[in-house]
Design a protein around this motif. Structure first.
Motif, PDB file in Angstrom:
ATOM      1  N   ASP A   8       0.968  93.322 -11.022  1.00  0.00           N
ATOM      2  CA  ASP A   8       0.407  92.005 -10.698  1.00  0.00           C
ATOM      3  C   ASP A   8       0.366  91.117 -11.939  1.00  0.00           C
ATOM      4  O   ASP A   8       0.155  91.603 -13.065  1.00  0.00           O
ATOM      5  CB  ASP A   8      -1.014  92.146 -10.136  1.00  0.00           C
ATOM      6  CG  ASP A   8      -1.048  92.791  -8.766  1.00  0.00           C
ATOM      7  OD1 ASP A   8       0.030  92.999  -8.180  1.00  0.00           O
ATOM      8  OD2 ASP A   8      -2.160  93.084  -8.282  1.00  0.00           O
ATOM      9  N   ASN A   9       0.525  89.814 -11.723  1.00  0.00           N
ATOM     10  CA  ASN A   9       0.399  88.852 -12.826  1.00  0.00           C
ATOM     11  C   ASN A   9      -0.838  87.959 -12.671  1.00  0.00           C
ATOM     12  O   ASN A   9      -0.996  86.981 -13.406  1.00  0.00           O
ATOM     13  CB  ASN A   9       1.674  88.017 -12.994  1.00  0.00           C
ATOM     14  CG  ASN A   9       2.127  87.371 -11.696  1.00  0.00           C
ATOM     15  OD1 ASN A   9       1.321  87.089 -10.812  1.00  0.00           O
ATOM     16  ND2 ASN A   9       3.439  87.135 -11.575  1.00  0.00           N
ATOM     17  N   ALA A  18      -4.512  83.615 -14.098  1.00  0.00           N
ATOM     18  CA  ALA A  18      -3.156  83.998 -14.501  1.00  0.00           C
ATOM     19  C   ALA A  18      -3.229  84.880 -15.741  1.00  0.00           C
ATOM     20  O   ALA A  18      -3.862  84.520 -16.737  1.00  0.00           O
ATOM     21  CB  ALA A  18      -2.320  82.757 -14.779  1.00  0.00           C
ATOM     22  N   ILE A  46      -0.442  85.970 -17.344  1.00  0.00           N
ATOM     23  CA  ILE A  46       0.678  85.562 -18.189  1.00  0.00           C
ATOM     24  C   ILE A  46       1.050  84.137 -17.811  1.00  0.00           C
ATOM     25  O   ILE A  46       0.569  83.597 -16.808  1.00  0.00           O
ATOM     26  CB  ILE A  46       1.894  86.492 -18.005  1.00  0.00           C
ATOM     27  CG1 ILE A  46       2.360  86.475 -16.540  1.00  0.00           C
ATOM     28  CG2 ILE A  46       1.578  87.917 -18.464  1.00  0.00           C
ATOM     29  CD1 ILE A  46       3.658  87.248 -16.297  1.00  0.00           C
ATOM     30  N   LEU A  83       3.063  81.474 -16.005  1.00  0.00           N
ATOM     31  CA  LEU A  83       3.813  81.507 -14.750  1.00  0.00           C
ATOM     32  C   LEU A  83       4.610  80.210 -14.621  1.00  0.00           C
ATOM     33  O   LEU A  83       4.038  79.154 -14.328  1.00  0.00           O
ATOM     34  CB  LEU A  83       2.863  81.668 -13.561  1.00  0.00           C
ATOM     35  CG  LEU A  83       2.005  82.939 -13.565  1.00  0.00           C
ATOM     36  CD1 LEU A  83       0.950  82.876 -12.465  1.00  0.00           C
ATOM     37  CD2 LEU A  83       2.886  84.162 -13.378  1.00  0.00           C
ATOM     38  N   SER A 143       8.024  80.526  -9.928  1.00  0.00           N
ATOM     39  CA  SER A 143       7.939  81.986 -10.085  1.00  0.00           C
ATOM     40  C   SER A 143       6.959  82.571  -9.084  1.00  0.00           C
ATOM     41  O   SER A 143       6.041  81.906  -8.597  1.00  0.00           O
ATOM     42  CB  SER A 143       7.524  82.345 -11.508  1.00  0.00           C
ATOM     43  OG  SER A 143       6.213  81.858 -11.778  1.00  0.00           O
ATOM     44  N   ARG A 193       2.005  87.377  -8.091  1.00  0.00           N
ATOM     45  CA  ARG A 193       1.922  88.696  -7.479  1.00  0.00           C
ATOM     46  C   ARG A 193       0.488  89.225  -7.511  1.00  0.00           C
ATOM     47  O   ARG A 193      -0.175  89.223  -8.550  1.00  0.00           O
ATOM     48  CB  ARG A 193       2.843  89.690  -8.200  1.00  0.00           C
ATOM     49  CG  ARG A 193       4.307  89.297  -8.200  1.00  0.00           C
ATOM     50  CD  ARG A 193       5.171  90.416  -8.759  1.00  0.00           C
ATOM     51  NE  ARG A 193       5.295  91.517  -7.810  1.00  0.00           N
ATOM     52  CZ  ARG A 193       6.206  91.568  -6.837  1.00  0.00           C
ATOM     53  NH1 ARG A 193       7.072  90.573  -6.686  1.00  0.00           N
ATOM     54  NH2 ARG A 193       6.256  92.604  -6.025  1.00  0.00           N
ATOM     55  N   ALA A 233      -1.203  81.064 -18.923  1.00  0.00           N
ATOM     56  CA  ALA A 233      -2.089  82.228 -18.916  1.00  0.00           C
ATOM     57  C   ALA A 233      -3.524  81.785 -19.166  1.00  0.00           C
ATOM     58  O   ALA A 233      -3.788  80.928 -20.015  1.00  0.00           O
ATOM     59  CB  ALA A 233      -1.647  83.221 -19.989  1.00  0.00           C
TER      60      ALA A 233
END
Length: 519
Positions: A16-17, A50, A52, A54, A58, A61, A76
């Motif tokens: 997951d992000n 978040a 990271i 994104l 994109s 996840r 992020a």
């Protein structure tokens, strides 16, 4: 158990992000997590951050599933909410994995409860007189009679738990011979035969309605409680009969008929039966982002325990599992069950299309305020209530359960319609998870309420039966709460414990699902 001041996030899968903020009240901008991630803005409890950067377009996840696609660059540490996401298209119903992951679970033996054995072999968890109505027109008269029965007759029959009127909104405006008109008819028929009613079927009819008693209950529908009733026919009080002169004549006729049923119900006694006689419906309402983290996984673990014990478990809410259809068909016990899952999904897709909507119409303002961005994210958290057992059967709306194990009972996601259809399927115990909070209950069957958050369980301490928020707090595991729920089910089913909904007599209306036209 982390300190109250420590910033907490929950990651559902290593791939997951995004993660959700777990702290009560959320976290302010500038908060730094142990990982070094710093919040760029305030993020409410249950909402996503978040992990990271994104880029626009994109995949975002969660549960290792794309729950949406970023509509702009998201840095992020930013709050990721529904306005920043484009929802994925629905998964097609072709080329699905069919019965590829259906390993049986090991048996679980030695668990019992005290229930009421019925003539047809089913078992009730309560001993209730239910009065069926063929049409909404008689609801007022029946309700008046039921109140008198409770006050004047029920005290004479201490072994009878309650008397309930099976009120519904069905009337003569329905095109009763339309293709889908069978759904509400079989629903009402099968509710009348629910195990908690002991096989005692009593009808109140107006007389001129389209849904005549004989159409609702054809010959052979009702299992005989007593051989002396073999030639008695349906027990019907018809308000338009000439014998009724005035309102009180109708009421007293209902009371007189009810007394005969009460006498037979009062003679029944609980007996020790295996846990395999439980028929449990699982459902969620007022969901939030914690539903798929705490309560629903605990219910899923408990569902596996029930299946291992030989019991019957139903999960439902078609729009809330639609995005996990590939998971469901893969878990089907055989290709026939997998095809039945696809059939019900396709039927419901077409039903929504006729109304010019799709599955995205499901998500409520409260769901979004609780951190669920869209129906895809909601579905991933909802589907875990079903546990991991193979799916052994599929029911169309209003059908009666015929096998044990895990069943997908196809229903709308509406709390009241879903509960009504699970009653028709034959459930004798209901489990309902909630994150935002709802006082939902049913008069016909005990409803165990499971809170997703400790704060909800604290504030609604006399409405919630189980606090699954302990999982997010670090005070308990999913397995521990699952076992707690399993043991509570046995106590509630035995009458040793009452749910809070039973204590306060919080009962929602039955709502029939009627996809047929109304003329």
């Amino acid at each position: 158990m982390p300190s109250a001041s420590e910033p907490l996030s929950i990651l559902m899968h290593p791939a997951d992000n995004v993660a959700i903020v777990a702290n009560d009240g959320g976290l302010p901008a500038g908060t730094t997590f142990p990982s070094g991630l710093t919040l760029r803005e305030k993020v409410p409890q249950g909402h996503k951050v978040a992990l990271i950067d994104l880029p626009a377009g994109s995949a975002v996840r969660r549960y290792d599933v794309p729950i949406g696609y970023a509509t702009q660059d998201i840095a992020a540490g930013s709050w990721v909410h529904e306005r920043l996401l484009r929802m994925p298209e629905a998964r097609g119903l072709d080329d699905l994995p069919m019965a590829t992951q259906c390993e049986p679970l090991p048996p679980l033996e030695g668990y019992t409860f005290e229930g009421y054995r019925n003539a047809d072999g089913s078992v009730g968890t309560r001993n209730i007189l239910a009065i069926t109505q063929t049409v909404q027109c008689v609801a007022g008269v029946t309700a008046f009679a039921v109140e008198r029965i409770r006050k004047e007759l029920l005290p004479r029959y201490p072994n009878v738990d309650d008397v309930v009127a099976l009120e519904h909104g069905y009337g003569c405006g329905v095109a009763i011979d339309a293709a889908d008109a069978v759904v509400p008819i079989r629903t009402l028929r099968n509710i009348s035969l629910n195990p908690n009613f002991g096989g005692e079927v009593m009808l109140v009819s107006l007389g001129c309605e389209k849904l005549q008693p004989e159409r609702l209950m054809p010959p052979g529908t009702i299992p005989l409680v007593d051989e002396r009733d073999a030639n008695a026919g349906l027990d019907v009080v018809c308000l338009q009969d000439e014998q009724h002169v005035g309102f009180m004549s109708m009421v007293e006729s209902i009371m007189s008929q009810a007394q005969r049923h009460l006498e037979r119900l009062n003679a029944r006694r609980r007996e020790t039966v295996p846990a395999s006689e439980l028929v449990v419906g699982v459902q969620c309402g007022g969901s939030d982002a914690f539903s798929g983290v705490t309560a629903n996984p605990a219910v899923g673990f408990c569902a596996d325990l029930l299946v291992r014990a030989g019991a019957s478990v139903m999960f439902s809410e078609t729009t809330e599992v639609r995005d996990g259809v590939a998971q469901l068909t893969a878990r089907a016990a055989n290709p026939e069950v997998a095809r039945a899952i696809v059939r019900e999904m396709a039927w419901y897709d077409a039903y929504l299309q006729r109304g010019s909507v799709d599955r995205s119409a499901n998500t409520s303002p409260g769901n979004k305020k609780g951190g669920l961005s869209n129906i895809v994210e909601k579905a991933m958290g909802s589907i875990v209530k079903s546990g991991s057992a193979p799916i052994t059967g599929v029911l169309a709306p209003g059908e009666k359960l015929k096998q044990r194990g895990l069943t997908y009972a196809a229903t709308p996601a509406s709390d009241f319609i879903c509960g009504t259809l699970q009653l028709a399927a034959g459930m004798n115990l209901h489990v309902f998870t909630t994150g935002r909070g709802t006082p939902y209950g049913l008069a016909e069957v005990p409803v165990i309420k499971v809170a997703t958050r400790t704060d909800l369980a604290r504030r609604w301490h006399d409405l919630m039966d189980v606090n699954a928020g302990k999982i997010a707090d670090g005070a308990a595991t999913i397995e521990q709460v699952g076992w707690e729920l399993f043991r509570l089910m046995l106590d509630v089913a035995s009458g040793r414990s009452k749910t809070w909904a039973e204590h306060w007599k919080l009962h929602n209306a039955l709502v029939l699902f009627n996809p047929a036209p109304v003329t």
